[in-house]
Design an enzyme around this catalytic site. Structure first.
Site, mmCIF file in Angstrom:
data_model
loop_
_atom_site.group_PDB
_atom_site.id
_atom_site.type_symbol
_atom_site.label_atom_id
_atom_site.label_comp_id
_atom_site.label_asym_id
_atom_site.label_seq_id
_atom_site.Cartn_x
_atom_site.Cartn_y
_atom_site.Cartn_z
ATOM 1 N N SER A 129 -0.007 -9.344 -1.111
ATOM 2 C CA SER A 129 -1.436 -9.659 -1.206
ATOM 3 C C SER A 129 -1.655 -11.112 -1.595
ATOM 4 C CB SER A 129 -2.058 -8.753 -2.271
ATOM 5 O OG SER A 129 -3.360 -9.189 -2.563
ATOM 6 N N TYR A 153 -2.290 -4.899 -11.348
ATOM 7 C CA TYR A 153 -2.121 -4.618 -9.911
ATOM 8 C C TYR A 153 -1.452 -5.803 -9.233
ATOM 9 C CZ TYR A 153 -3.313 -5.030 -4.991
ATOM 10 O OH TYR A 153 -3.231 -5.269 -3.644
ATOM 11 N N LYS A 157 2.846 -6.914 -7.177
ATOM 12 C CA LYS A 157 3.188 -7.471 -5.856
ATOM 13 C C LYS A 157 4.359 -8.464 -5.930
ATOM 14 C CE LYS A 157 0.313 -5.119 -3.351
ATOM 15 N NZ LYS A 157 0.853 -4.069 -2.481
HETATM 16 P P1 NAD Z 1 -5.586 2.551 0.678
HETATM 17 O O1 NAD Z 1 -5.729 3.100 -0.693
HETATM 18 O O2 NAD Z 1 -6.637 2.844 1.679
HETATM 19 O O3 NAD Z 1 -4.174 2.979 1.284
HETATM 20 C C1 NAD Z 1 -3.017 3.127 0.503
HETATM 21 C C2 NAD Z 1 -2.407 4.476 0.854
HETATM 22 O O4 NAD Z 1 -1.202 4.660 0.090
HETATM 23 C C3 NAD Z 1 -3.339 5.646 0.538
HETATM 24 O O5 NAD Z 1 -3.459 6.452 1.679
HETATM 25 C C4 NAD Z 1 -2.636 6.367 -0.600
HETATM 26 O O6 NAD Z 1 -2.884 7.756 -0.559
HETATM 27 C C5 NAD Z 1 -1.182 6.011 -0.332
HETATM 28 N N1 NAD Z 1 -0.304 6.057 -1.513
HETATM 29 C C6 NAD Z 1 -0.482 5.420 -2.694
HETATM 30 N N2 NAD Z 1 0.547 5.686 -3.504
HETATM 31 C C7 NAD Z 1 1.394 6.498 -2.835
HETATM 32 C C8 NAD Z 1 2.635 7.114 -3.155
HETATM 33 N N3 NAD Z 1 3.215 6.962 -4.341
HETATM 34 N N4 NAD Z 1 3.230 7.891 -2.215
HETATM 35 C C9 NAD Z 1 2.650 8.072 -1.003
HETATM 36 N N5 NAD Z 1 1.480 7.513 -0.658
HETATM 37 C C10 NAD Z 1 0.866 6.739 -1.562
HETATM 38 O O7 NAD Z 1 -5.399 0.965 0.516
HETATM 39 P P2 NAD Z 1 -5.359 -0.169 1.630
HETATM 40 O O8 NAD Z 1 -6.566 -1.005 1.471
HETATM 41 O O9 NAD Z 1 -5.027 0.393 2.943
HETATM 42 O O10 NAD Z 1 -4.140 -1.023 1.076
HETATM 43 C C11 NAD Z 1 -2.837 -0.814 1.537
HETATM 44 C C12 NAD Z 1 -1.879 -1.822 0.920
HETATM 45 O O11 NAD Z 1 -2.349 -3.134 1.160
HETATM 46 C C13 NAD Z 1 -1.707 -1.691 -0.583
HETATM 47 O O12 NAD Z 1 -0.339 -1.902 -0.883
HETATM 48 C C14 NAD Z 1 -2.541 -2.818 -1.130
HETATM 49 O O13 NAD Z 1 -2.045 -3.285 -2.351
HETATM 50 C C15 NAD Z 1 -2.376 -3.868 -0.040
HETATM 51 N N6 NAD Z 1 -3.508 -4.802 0.024
HETATM 52 C C16 NAD Z 1 -4.780 -4.326 0.235
HETATM 53 C C17 NAD Z 1 -5.853 -5.206 0.254
HETATM 54 C C18 NAD Z 1 -7.260 -4.706 0.443
HETATM 55 O O14 NAD Z 1 -8.201 -5.435 0.108
HETATM 56 N N7 NAD Z 1 -7.485 -3.531 0.988
HETATM 57 C C19 NAD Z 1 -5.631 -6.587 0.083
HETATM 58 C C20 NAD Z 1 -4.322 -7.040 -0.110
HETATM 59 C C21 NAD Z 1 -3.273 -6.132 -0.138
#
Ligand code: NAD
Ligand code: UDP
Length: 346
Positions: A129, A153, A157
């Site tokens: 991120s 959080y 990363k």
């Molecule tokens: P999201 O919550 O929609 O998706 C994450 C998924 O991971 C969910 O479906 C959740 O159920 C699953 N999950 C979490 N822990 C788990 C575990 N221990 N075992 C199995 N499944 C698990 O979030 P997103 O927005 O799609 O983000 C996805 C990734 O991208 C994350 O790692 C997040 O840190 C990173 N990210 C997101 C953003 C953002 O703004 N959305 C920005 C930068 C980085």
């Protein structure tokens, strides 16, 4: 033979869009997700959107930290590469429950890498991120800038990034790409898949969407006294479909035998202020967004946007969609699914 790609977190916002692009590109996809922050409906809808490719998607509801279950999956299915997207991602929640975040995001990654290693699967893409840049001293943020995460959080990363670098240094058969996402927004153009935050959204776009559909009275703007054109914070918004395609580009790059462990920004490279985003969303939705001007939110950096040169040069990837496209598709998703995945199929 089509490659088999395991996508962790494939039921979530970024994961579901990535899985769809992978299927359309001809990959076979296995999703692992514990549905902690998502719904099985996204998997069903991705299958439908993928048409004839939909049968190439298989879903396993399991927690990444459940090592025996993960081992069983790897024993039963040959996995060529893994895209590790699963994780908890709320800054505020991570400040209240840091151990939950370290446990989920770090132990999840360790378990995954151990099981991959044991099965000789050493080809990996990992979600990181822009949060790792903290408050950058200059913009655009380049991948070689110092890492300065500022909340629990965010700190998970760089820990995972460093772990990946160490694993690859110790065993050069590993090929790893770390993707630093900027601000993913929007939804698939079909309006069939999108973001479904549980509870009160923390992020600008889902919050604004709920104001526009009348679920919340007003958007609170956190700070209008920054040294930016209109006084509000500037961020790099990137369409989630562009971001999803960035994963397909990264997967192709993994076939480069010299990749080692590399990091790439995935952003649009453009900065947009909160008020500019509000204006674009008002235009796309035809709705007035009532605003409440408030103080700065703790931890917010003033101006954050990506240098996209490295991804353009080495992944041959560039974001194509504009802020107008992002707002149009976000609104289309909102209109078709006022209650997210709890809405009837549009
Ligand atoms: P999201 O919550 O929609 O998706 C994450 C998924 O991971 C969910 O479906 C959740 O159920 C699953 N999950 C979490 N822990 C788990 C575990 N221990 N075992 C199995 N499944 C698990 O979030 P997103 O927005 O799609 O983000 C996805 C990734 O991208 C994350 O790692 C997040 O840190 C990173 N990210 C997101 C953003 C953002 O703004 N959305 C920005 C930068 C980085
Ligand atoms: N923001 C805001 N009101 C909200 C949510 C966010 O003014 O209800 C601002 C926030 O201060 C930041 C920008 O919108 O400047 C993007 O915030 P978001 O949480 O979406 O992303 P991040 O801070 O992680 O970049």
């Amino acid at each position: 033979m089509p490659e088999n790609i395991l996508v962790t977190g494939g039921a979530g916002f970024i994961g579901s869009h990535t899985v769809l692009e992978l299927l359309l590109a001809g990959y076979h996809v296995v999703v692992v997700d514990n549905l902690n922050n998502s719904s099985g409906a996204s998997i069903r809808r991705v299958k439908e959107l993928a048409g004839e490719h939909g049968d190439n998607l298989h879903f396993h509801e399991l927690d990444l930290r459940d090592k025996p279950a993960l081992q069983k999956l790897f024993t039963g299915t040959k996995i060529d590469s893994v895209i590790h997207i699963a994780g908890l991602k709320s800054v505020g929640e991570s400040m209240e429950k840091p151990l939950m975040y370290y446990n989920n995001n770090i132990i999840g990654a360790i378990t995954l890498l151990e099981v991959m290693d044991a099965h000789g699967c050493k080809s990996l893409i990992v979600s990181s991120s822009a949060t790792v840049y903290g408050w950058p001293k200059e913009v655009p943020c380049r991948e070689d800038f110092p890492v300065d995460a500022i909340n629990p959080y965010g700190r998970t990363k760089p820990v995972v990034e460093e772990m990946c670098r160490d694993v690859q240094r110790a065993d050069q058969e590993w090929k790893i790409i770390l993707l630093r996402y900027f601000n993913p927004v929007g939804a698939h153009q079909s309006g069939y898949i999108g973001e479904h935050p549980r509870g009160t959204p923390n992020n600008l776009m889902p919050y604004m969407q709920q104001v526009a559909v009348g679920k919340r009275p007003a958007l609170t703007v956190f700070g209008d006294d920054y040294s930016t054109g209109d006084g509000t914070c500037v961020r790099d918004y990137v369409h989630v479909v562009d971001l999803a395609r960035g994963h397909v580009a990264a997967l192709r790059k993994l076939s480069d035998p010299d990749i080692g462990c590399e990091v790439y920004n995935l952003g649009s490279g453009k900065g947009t202020s909160v008020l500019e985003m509000v204006a674009a969303f008002e235009k796309a939705s035809g709705k007035k967004i009532p605003l409440v001007m408030a103080g700065r939110r703790a931890g917010d950096g003033e101006i954050v946007y990506a240098s996209t040169e490295k991804a353009e040069r080495e992944l041959n990837w560039k974001a194509e969609y504009s802020v107008e496209d992002m707002c149009r598709d976000q609104w289309n998703w909102a209109m078709n699914n006022p209650d997210g995945y709890e809405s009837p199929d549009p």
